[in-house]
Design a protein around this motif. Structure first.
Motif, short mmCIF file in Angstrom:
data_model
loop_
_atom_site.label_atom_id
_atom_site.label_comp_id
_atom_site.label_asym_id
_atom_site.label_seq_id
_atom_site.Cartn_x
_atom_site.Cartn_y
_atom_site.Cartn_z
N VAL A 1 96.67 -28.10 -38.14
CA VAL A 1 96.57 -26.66 -37.91
C VAL A 1 95.97 -26.23 -36.57
N ALA A 2 95.27 -27.11 -35.86
CA ALA A 2 94.51 -26.67 -34.69
C ALA A 2 95.41 -26.07 -33.61
N ARG A 3 96.47 -26.76 -33.26
CA ARG A 3 97.29 -26.33 -32.13
C ARG A 3 97.97 -24.99 -32.40
N ILE A 4 98.57 -24.85 -33.57
CA ILE A 4 99.29 -23.62 -33.88
C ILE A 4 98.31 -22.45 -34.06
N THR A 5 97.12 -22.74 -34.60
CA THR A 5 96.12 -21.68 -34.75
C THR A 5 95.72 -21.15 -33.38
N LYS A 6 95.51 -22.03 -32.43
CA LYS A 6 95.15 -21.62 -31.07
C LYS A 6 96.27 -20.79 -30.45
N THR B 1 102.04 -23.45 -41.03
CA THR B 1 101.89 -23.86 -39.64
C THR B 1 103.05 -24.73 -39.15
N PHE B 2 103.73 -25.42 -40.06
CA PHE B 2 104.83 -26.27 -39.59
C PHE B 2 106.17 -25.97 -40.25
N ARG B 3 106.19 -25.09 -41.24
CA ARG B 3 107.46 -24.71 -41.86
C ARG B 3 107.73 -23.24 -41.57
N GLU B 4 108.63 -22.98 -40.64
CA GLU B 4 108.88 -21.62 -40.19
C GLU B 4 109.40 -20.72 -41.31
N GLU B 5 110.15 -21.29 -42.24
CA GLU B 5 110.80 -20.49 -43.28
C GLU B 5 109.83 -20.04 -44.37
N THR B 6 108.57 -20.36 -44.25
CA THR B 6 107.59 -19.92 -45.24
C THR B 6 107.57 -18.40 -45.31
N SER B 7 107.73 -17.86 -46.49
CA SER B 7 107.88 -16.41 -46.64
C SER B 7 106.54 -15.73 -46.93
N LYS B 8 106.51 -14.44 -46.66
CA LYS B 8 105.32 -13.64 -46.96
C LYS B 8 105.04 -13.64 -48.46
N MET B 9 106.09 -13.48 -49.26
CA MET B 9 105.91 -13.46 -50.72
C MET B 9 105.33 -14.78 -51.22
N LEU C 1 88.63 -23.38 -43.41
CA LEU C 1 87.48 -22.48 -43.51
C LEU C 1 87.30 -21.69 -42.22
N PRO C 2 87.02 -20.39 -42.34
CA PRO C 2 86.99 -19.52 -41.15
C PRO C 2 86.06 -19.95 -40.05
N HIS C 3 84.89 -20.53 -40.38
CA HIS C 3 83.95 -20.87 -39.32
C HIS C 3 84.42 -22.08 -38.50
N LEU C 4 85.39 -22.84 -39.03
CA LEU C 4 85.98 -23.95 -38.27
C LEU C 4 87.22 -23.49 -37.51
N GLY C 5 88.08 -22.74 -38.19
CA GLY C 5 89.29 -22.24 -37.54
C GLY C 5 88.99 -21.37 -36.33
N ASN C 6 87.89 -20.63 -36.38
CA ASN C 6 87.51 -19.78 -35.25
C ASN C 6 87.27 -20.58 -33.98
N LYS C 7 86.81 -21.82 -34.13
CA LYS C 7 86.49 -22.64 -32.96
C LYS C 7 87.74 -22.95 -32.12
N MET D 1 94.00 -29.82 -26.21
CA MET D 1 93.85 -29.98 -27.65
C MET D 1 93.73 -31.45 -28.07
N LYS D 2 94.55 -32.32 -27.51
CA LYS D 2 94.51 -33.72 -27.92
C LYS D 2 93.15 -34.35 -27.60
N LYS D 3 92.64 -34.07 -26.41
CA LYS D 3 91.33 -34.61 -26.05
C LYS D 3 90.25 -34.04 -26.96
N PHE D 4 90.32 -32.74 -27.20
CA PHE D 4 89.34 -32.10 -28.08
C PHE D 4 89.35 -32.73 -29.46
N MET D 5 90.53 -32.89 -30.05
CA MET D 5 90.62 -33.42 -31.42
C MET D 5 90.17 -34.88 -31.48
N SER D 6 90.50 -35.66 -30.45
CA SER D 6 90.12 -37.08 -30.44
C SER D 6 88.61 -37.25 -30.38
N VAL D 7 87.98 -36.53 -29.45
CA VAL D 7 86.52 -36.65 -29.30
C VAL D 7 85.80 -36.11 -30.53
#
Length: 519
Positions: A98-103, A427-435, A259-265, A275-281
């Motif tokens: 989720v990190a890359r798409i969230t950013k 985050t990885f399946r575009e066809e995911t619907s709102k419903m 969790l919101p306090h992690l996703g916000n980062k 992103m790759k360097k961040f996630m690896s470290v």
């Protein structure tokens, strides 16, 4: 011994004053970088990968890793190692999803929180509102951190727990109210470096069998049989009742990343190219810190007697190290606790300022959520909410909980269950619907409530061990959420093509024949 304790208290206060001055200084730097509501909420694009990696790992680790999990190890033995070694694998695996798409989506739409991200991803103010209201359960998480800080002040500084938790709350407010996310990340990065040093010391103490004859083998032999390393499960212990619930502990922590306090980062990193360097470290640091559980095992092997198991690490320092070093390390552990509490408080403040006020109430009344007046008012609400949330968390733990690691999951399990499908599948399946996202969100939280929260609230007895095991219950809810999101999307209308282009560009490009291709 009394004289030693007095010396530790004296040195402890000295180090605490130095620590407070450092946090105030770093908080001032955060304040100087905070000019808008978005700065306060996200510190968007403000940090490189290394500082953010230390800050993220410190936020993940929290008072639970440095006090709660060692407390479990003191009371349960080596079995607690399953929790300590499994949970970071799940969390950092979830981060890869989720990190890359969230950013990317957060930067394009100006999302200021995970509930805001979900609302923007699915063009759904209702989903944003539901996610924001559910995220208020993070208050339980904050309570656990405040309680951990209280025990640390009690052990190292000689303050009574009931007073210590108010001191901890005041310390948080010293730098958070003004500096917001910038102050949170700057201080967390410094605290993360300190936490790595403390972990290395605990590992060395365990490997050398500090205070126990016979090294590691002697440590194991000094434990009761049911706590030794060849005892893996215990039907009477809901957390480790069988191999199935231990596996579910891993599944639950994949969803922990939501969790919101992690996703916000993720919003704070300078660009997706880091992103790759961040996630690896972050993953390397984050998987090392839970080795703190070995301190709880060592404390039990040494025969240290304590009233509350969560206080075993500071007591281990008091019993085994020179007073000046014990005092310093005690304040270092305090930094670990503060590093999570501050991020949580900022995340909850954004629920009120951004998700409920700016993105929900203002549009409902016909206002412009992006106007300067609204943004300034949201910044004011952020700062006031920071104060109110901190005071509420302190007041709620006047009576200390038995196990911090269990308390914090009472609330966040429901968030993991509900957010799971909409966040991870979306985050990885575009066809995911709102419903699909809405139905999965509501139904999966209901499943978690029936399995775990209902019994916890005393509504009915429930099914053992799930009624007493928030990790297993969260994992079941998380899996159900992902399955329902995928299944219902198969039979419901996807979001408009133009919106999907905005969300997934440049990963998603429209081809000449009207189809899509990935970069």
């Amino acid at each position: 011994m009394v004289e030693v304790e007095r010396t530790i208290v004296t040195w402890g206060w000295g180090f605490l004053i130095a620590y407070i001055l450092l946090m105030i200084g770093l908080g001032y730097l955060g304040y100087k970088r905070t000019d808008s509501q978005d700065d306060y909420a996200t510190a968007r694009g403000g940090f490189g990968f290394l500082a953010l990696a230390f800050a993220y790992a410190a936020t993940v680790a929290s008072g639970s890793t440095f006090m709660g999990i060692p407390g479990m190890a003191y009371g349960m033995g080596f079995k607690a190692g399953y929790y300590a070694l499994i949970y970071p694998i799940g969390i950092y695996l979830g981060m890869l999803f989720v990190a890359r798409i969230t950013k990317k989506v957060g930067d394009r739409f100006g999302s200021q929180s995970v509930p805001d991200f979900l609302g923007d991803r699915y063009q759904s103010p209702l989903l944003r509102l539901l996610a924001a209201l559910l995220a208020l359960f993070l208050l339980f998480y904050i309570m656990a951190q405040i309680a951990a800080a209280g025990w640390m002040f009690d052990t190292i500084l000689g303050l009574q727990y009931e007073l210590a938790i108010w001191v901890a709350g005041g310390l948080l407010l010293l730098y958070l109210t003004a500096g917001g996310s910038h102050a949170d990340i700057i201080t967390d990065a410094v605290q993360g470096v300190i936490m790595v040093g403390v972990t290395v010391l605990i590992v060395v103490m365990f490997v050398t069998g500090w205070g126990v004859d016979g090294g590691i083998t002697g440590v194991n032999a000094a434990l009761p049989a049911e706590m030794q390393w060849d005892s893996h499960t215990d039907p009477a212990n809901p957390t480790f009742a069988n191999w199935w619930v231990i596996f579910l502990l891993f599944i639950a922590h994949i969803g922990f990343t939501a969790l919101p306090h992690l996703g916000n980062k993720f919003f704070a990193i300078k660009g997706t190219q880091y992103m790759k360097k961040f996630m690896s470290v972050a993953a390397v640091i984050g998987m090392a810190l839970p080795l703190m559980f070995l301190g709880g095992v060592l404390g039990r092997a040494q025969g240290i007697q304590i009233e509350n198991p969560d206080a075993i690490i500071p007591m281990l320092f008091v019993e085994n190290l020179p007073p000046i070093l014990a005092a310093f390390l005690g304040v270092a552990i305090l930094s670990a606790i503060i590093s999570t509490a501050d991020g949580l408080i900022i995340a909850v403040s954004q629920i009120f300022a951004n998700d409920l006020y700016r993105k929900s109430y203002v549009p409902w009344t016909g206002g412009d959520p992006n106007s300067d007046r609204v943004n300034q008012r949201a910044l004011w609400i952020s700062r006031v909410s920071t104060i109110v949330v901190t005071i509420a968390a302190v007041a709620a733990v006047m009576t200390p909980p038995e196990y911090l690691a269990i308390l914090l999951w009472v609330g966040i399990g429901g968030i993991i269950a509900a957010y799971g499908g909409p966040y991870f599948i979306g985050t990885f399946r575009e066809e995911t619907s709102k419903m699909a996202a809405l139905v999965a969100f509501i139904v999966s939280f209901g499943i978690y409530f029936v399995i775990h929260l209902g019994p916890q609230f005393g509504l009915y007895e429930g099914w053992y061990p799930y009624n007493e095991n928030p990790f297993a219950s969260s994992a079941i809810g998380f899996v159900c959420s992902c399955f329902l999101t995928y299944l219902i999307s198969k039979f419901t209308e996807p979001l408009p093509e133009s919106h999907l282009d905005d969300v997934f560009r440049p990963e998603r490009e429209v081809t000449p024949d009207g189809g899509t291709s990935d970069d």
